[in-house]
Structures are given as structure tokens and as C-alpha cells.
Design an enzyme around this catalytic site. Structure first.
Site, mmCIF file in Angstrom:
data_model
loop_
_atom_site.group_PDB
_atom_site.id
_atom_site.type_symbol
_atom_site.label_atom_id
_atom_site.label_comp_id
_atom_site.label_asym_id
_atom_site.label_seq_id
_atom_site.Cartn_x
_atom_site.Cartn_y
_atom_site.Cartn_z
ATOM 1 C CE1 TYR A 1 -70.126 22.678 -25.622
ATOM 2 C CE2 TYR A 1 -70.343 21.117 -27.414
ATOM 3 C CZ TYR A 1 -70.170 21.379 -26.070
ATOM 4 O OH TYR A 1 -70.040 20.352 -25.183
ATOM 5 C CE LYS B 1 -71.729 18.921 -22.934
ATOM 6 N NZ LYS B 1 -72.148 18.298 -24.207
#
Length: 207
Positions: A68, A139
């Protein structure tokens, strides 16, 4: 192996999950940059999902900034270099009127969590259009690792409604629709259809 007709296609050693994770982590550490580590983990997630999640879970401190932020930003700007492509659905404006049919292409039937983007505002990088797919993928990895969501019940989606990024539209590397971003009533109707189709197909889904 004989029964599965893969005899001779694999080396003789049979590795446990622990051994596979150890070797995968050694490979991860041997990569020379966060970008190369991202590409390795992306490929691992698609070829050996249990190894991927076990590796990241055991080394969250080192892997989280790779899968991420901040590295996922480069994955979005350089999406054309990410191979194999992240698993997910790209739904286009031309699919308007048959979005549920496009959702049928996803092989999993019990989807519980969808993360969706239209790629307009990606991590302060601006309008990346279809290249925003890295965000829903990243996510959902976090939801699996930190929230215990079953990965087979996740679905990353990018709604490709065009992009107002003229440089991106002109780039030979851009993977999305090369049109200005849809807006107004056309956009609203498209979003409404998507939400209705997703909830109709996956009654228990969180979007």
C-alpha cells in the site's frame, strides 16, 4: 503428481508452507527497490495466494509500505509495467445498461467486500483514470490481513469513466479509455446502475 498429470513438470522437492514462505521472503529481500518488491509481491499474490498472505502477515512492518502507501502510488502511475495485471474488474461507460452482465465475468460468487474507485483522485497524484486499480487492490489486501476478510470474497473494481488527464490519455502506455471524464447526469446514472447491479448480484456485499 502422477494422478494430476504434473509429474516431471515440478522439481522433486515438496516444500511445506513454512518453507515456501521462507524462500519467498528471501526473494523479497533480494529485490533492490520497493518497486521491484511490489512487482514480486503482486505476482506472488496471483500465483501463490496462501504464501503471499502468510509472508506479508509475518512481515507486516516491511511489507505494508510495499503493498500500500507509498509504493502503491507508483503502481498506479506505472500500471502498464505491472504484470501480471492485478486481479479486478474494469467497468467502462460503454457497459452502461449491462453492468450486471460484466459482473458475471468475476469467477467468485460470494463476494462480501467491494472496494471501488473511478480513479479521479489517487493519493494526491491526481486523475489516473483506469490506472487507479492499485488502490482497491491494496486496500483489500489490508482488509484481508488486518480484518480477517476471506480473500476469495473480495472484489476490486475500477469504474473507467475516462480521464481529464490529457498527458495520460495521450500516453501510449495508458491502459484505459482515452476519453474525457464523464460527468453530470450520465455519470450519476452509471454509478446508480453499478450500485444496483452489485447489490443485486451480491446481496451481502459491503461497498
Amino acid at each position: 503428481r502422477r494422478e494430476m498429470h504434473v509429474e516431471g513438470l515440478l522439481p522433486p522437492a515438496v516444500l511445506s508452507l513454512d518453507e515456501q514462505v521462507y524462500l519467498a521472503y528471501e526473494t523479497f529481500c533480494a529485490r533492490n527497490s520497493p518497486w521491484e518488491q511490489y512487482l514480486f509481491l503482486n505476482a506472488l499474490a496471483q500465483s501463490e495466494m496462501p504464501v503471499f498472505y502468510r509472508l506479508v502477515l509475518e512481515h507486516l512492518d516491511k511489507c505494508m509500505p510495499i503493498i500500500y502507501t507509498p509504493t502503491v502510488g507508483q503502481a498506479c502511475t506505472d500500471m502498464h509495467l505491472v504484470y501480471p495485471r492485478p486481479r479486478g474488474l474494469w467497468i467502462q461507460m460503454k457497459h452502461k445498461g449491462r453492468i450486471e452482465e460484466v459482473l458475471d465475468a468475476w469467477p467468485e460468487r460470494d463476494v462480501r467486500v467491494i472496494v471501488v474507485t473511478d480513479g479521479e483522485r489517487i493519493l494526491g497524484l491526481g486523475d489516473l483514470g483506469a490506472h487507479g486499480m492499485g488502490i482497491p487492490v491494496g486496500k483489500l489486501h489490508l482488509y484481508v490481513l488486518c480484518g480477517g476478510v476471506n480473500p476469495s470474497q473480495t472484489l476490486p473494481i475500477t469504474l473507467d469513466v475516462g480521464t481529464n488527464n490529457e498527458a495520460l490519455r495521450a500516453s501510449p502506455h495508458y491502459l484505459g479509455v482515452r476519453e474525457p471524464r464523464a460527468h453530470g447526469r450520465e455519470y450519476d446514472e452509471f454509478i446508480d446502475e453499478f450500485l444496483h447491479a452489485a447489490r443485486n448480484k451480491y446481496p451481502n456485499v459491503l461497498i
